[in-house]
Design an enzyme around this catalytic site. Structure first.
Site, short mmCIF file in Angstrom:
data_model
loop_
_atom_site.label_atom_id
_atom_site.label_comp_id
_atom_site.label_asym_id
_atom_site.label_seq_id
_atom_site.Cartn_x
_atom_site.Cartn_y
_atom_site.Cartn_z
N ASP A 172 -8.12 -42.46 18.54
CA ASP A 172 -7.07 -41.69 19.19
C ASP A 172 -6.77 -42.28 20.56
O ASP A 172 -7.69 -42.60 21.32
CB ASP A 172 -7.51 -40.23 19.34
CG ASP A 172 -6.35 -39.34 19.76
OD1 ASP A 172 -5.51 -39.03 18.90
OD2 ASP A 172 -6.29 -38.97 20.94
N ASN A 180 4.31 -41.01 27.40
CA ASN A 180 5.61 -40.47 26.98
C ASN A 180 6.31 -39.75 28.12
O ASN A 180 7.52 -39.89 28.31
CB ASN A 180 5.42 -39.52 25.80
CG ASN A 180 5.17 -40.25 24.50
OD1 ASN A 180 5.61 -41.37 24.31
ND2 ASN A 180 4.44 -39.61 23.60
N HIS A 185 9.72 -41.78 25.44
CA HIS A 185 9.19 -41.94 24.09
C HIS A 185 9.39 -43.35 23.53
O HIS A 185 8.64 -43.79 22.65
CB HIS A 185 9.82 -40.90 23.16
CG HIS A 185 9.29 -39.52 23.37
ND1 HIS A 185 8.30 -38.96 22.61
CD2 HIS A 185 9.61 -38.58 24.30
CE1 HIS A 185 8.03 -37.74 23.03
NE2 HIS A 185 8.82 -37.48 24.07
N ASP A 189 6.49 -45.37 21.71
CA ASP A 189 6.61 -46.04 20.42
C ASP A 189 6.23 -47.52 20.52
O ASP A 189 5.56 -48.07 19.64
CB ASP A 189 8.05 -45.93 19.89
CG ASP A 189 8.34 -44.55 19.32
OD1 ASP A 189 7.41 -43.74 19.22
OD2 ASP A 189 9.51 -44.30 18.97
N GLU A 215 -0.59 -40.13 17.52
CA GLU A 215 -1.26 -41.26 18.15
C GLU A 215 -2.66 -41.48 17.61
O GLU A 215 -3.48 -42.13 18.24
CB GLU A 215 -1.31 -41.05 19.67
CG GLU A 215 -2.06 -39.84 20.13
CD GLU A 215 -1.18 -38.62 20.35
OE1 GLU A 215 -1.55 -37.78 21.18
OE2 GLU A 215 -0.12 -38.51 19.69
#
Length: 300
Positions: A172, A180, A185, A189, A215
Site C-alpha cells: 500500500d 492527490n 489526481h 495516476d 493504491e
C-alpha cells in the site's frame, strides 16, 4: 463523487455507432459505467472535449472543453493533435502533435485512456479489448483483483494438495491522499503507473503482480518461503523509497508499507485466510510508522 471518476458519456446527438469498417476509440479508463464504450471515427475530423459540441463529449474535470482532435488523411492514416489543453494529450505516453495513431495504440486525454482500433477485424479486436478490461487494470497494465483471485485460488489448491510454500505480499502506498490533494489526481495516476513499472521489473515470470484496488497492490509468490518473500518485500520497499517520481517537472518521493503472509500448505488454508493474514500485517506496517515490511505479529 470524485470529479475525475464521473461517468464519461458521448453527447446523444453526436454519438454514432461504429460499423465494422470504422476505426474507433474504446474507453478503457477510468472504470465505471462508460468503460468499454466505443466511439466511431467515421468523420475526417473528430474533436474530443468537455464541450457538448464536441463529437466525442467527455464529462470529466481533467478534460478541456476542446481537448484534442483526431484527423484522418486521404490515405486513411489517423493523427492525434492536442488542442492546447490543460492536461495534455498523449499517444502511448508521448505528447500528441499530429502524431500518427496505429492499431492498438493508447490515447490519453486528460485522465481518460482510450484504445485505438483500426485493424482488419474491428469487431474481433473490440471483443478482445473488452475481455482484457475484465482482467487487466488499464492504468497500470497490471492484472486486476479478479485475475488475482483466480490465480491465488489455483495456487492455494496446489499448495494445500502438495504441501508446498506460497507467499502473498500486500503493498500500500503511504500517504497517497496527500499526493492527490497537493498535486492532483493526474499526478497520483502517474505515480501509480510509475511505481507499478518499478515493481514489475522485480517479479519473475511464474509470479503475479496485480493491482488489488486503489493504491493497494498484491504479489503472489508460488514456491516461496517466508525468508525469500521478506527479502523481495524489502527490495521493493527500498526501490520505491529511493526512486524519485516526477510529474510536470515536479519531483516527489513516495514510500510503501508491505504485509507478508506465507503458508506451507499444512495445515491447509483458504484464499480468504491468506489474504486476511497479509492484510493484517499490512495494517500493522501502516500503523507502526509506515515505509516498512511486517511479516509476523508485532509485540503489543
Amino acid at each position: 463523487m470524485d470529479k475525475l471518476s464521473e461517468t464519461l458519456v458521448s453527447h446523444p446527438s453526436k454519438q454514432r455507432p461504429a460499423s465494422s469498417k470504422d476505426a474507433c476509440l474504446v474507453l478503457i479508463y477510468p472504470t465505471g459505467p462508460a468503460m468499454g464504450l466505443r466511439f466511431a471515427l467515421a468523420d475526417p475530423n473528430v474533436i474530443i472535449g468537455r464541450s457538448p459540441n464536441c463529437q466525442i463529449y467527455i464529462d470529466n474535470a481533467s478534460v478541456s472543453r476542446q481537448h484534442a482532435r483526431i484527423d484522418r488523411d486521404e490515405e486513411g492514416i489517423y493523427l492525434a493533435t492536442d488542442l492546447q489543453s490543460t492536461n495534455g494529450t498523449f499517444v502511448n505516453d508521448v505528447p500528441a502533435n499530429q502524431t500518427i495513431i496505429k492499431d492498438g495504440d493508447y490515447l490519453k486525454v486528460g485522465n481518460c485512456i482510450y484504445r485505438f482500433l483500426a485493424g482488419g477485424n474491428i469487431e474481433a479486436d473490440y471483443h478482445e479489448v473488452i475481455y482484457n478490461l475484465t482482467i487487466i487494470d488499464a492504468l497500470t497494465s497490471c492484472p486486476n483483483k479478479r485475475f488475482f483471485n483466480e490465480f491465488l485460488d489455483r495456487e492455494i489448491s496446489r499448495s494445500n494438495r502438495h504441501k508446498r510454500p506460497l507467499s502473498v505480499l500486500m503493498i500500500d502506498l503511504d500517504n497517497f491522499k496527500a499526493v492527490n490533494d497537493s498535486m492532483g489526481h493526474l499526478a497520483g495516476d502517474s505515480a501509480l503507473k510509475a511505481m507499478a513499472a518499478l515493481i514489475r521489473e522485480t517479479i519473475r515470470r511464474e509470479e503475479l503482480f496485480s493491482r488489488f484496488g486503489g493504491e493497494e497492490f498484491a504479489i503472489i509468490l508460488p514456491e516461496t518461503k517466508i525468508e525469500q518473500a521478506v527479502i523481495l518485500a524489502e527490495k521493493i520497499r527500498s526501490i520505491v523509497e529511493n526512486n524519485q517520481f516526477d510529474f510536470e517537472s515536479k519531483k516527489f518521493n513516495i514510500t510503501v508499507s508491505i504485509g507478508v503472509a506465507t503458508t506451507e500448505g499444512d495445515p491447509p488454508v483458504t484464499m480468504d485466510q491468506l489474504i486476511q493474514q497479509s492484510d493484517a500485517r499490512l495494517y500493522l506496517a501502516k500503523n507502526s510508522g509506515k515505509n516498512r515490511v511486517v511479516f509476523q505479529s508485532m509485540p503489543s
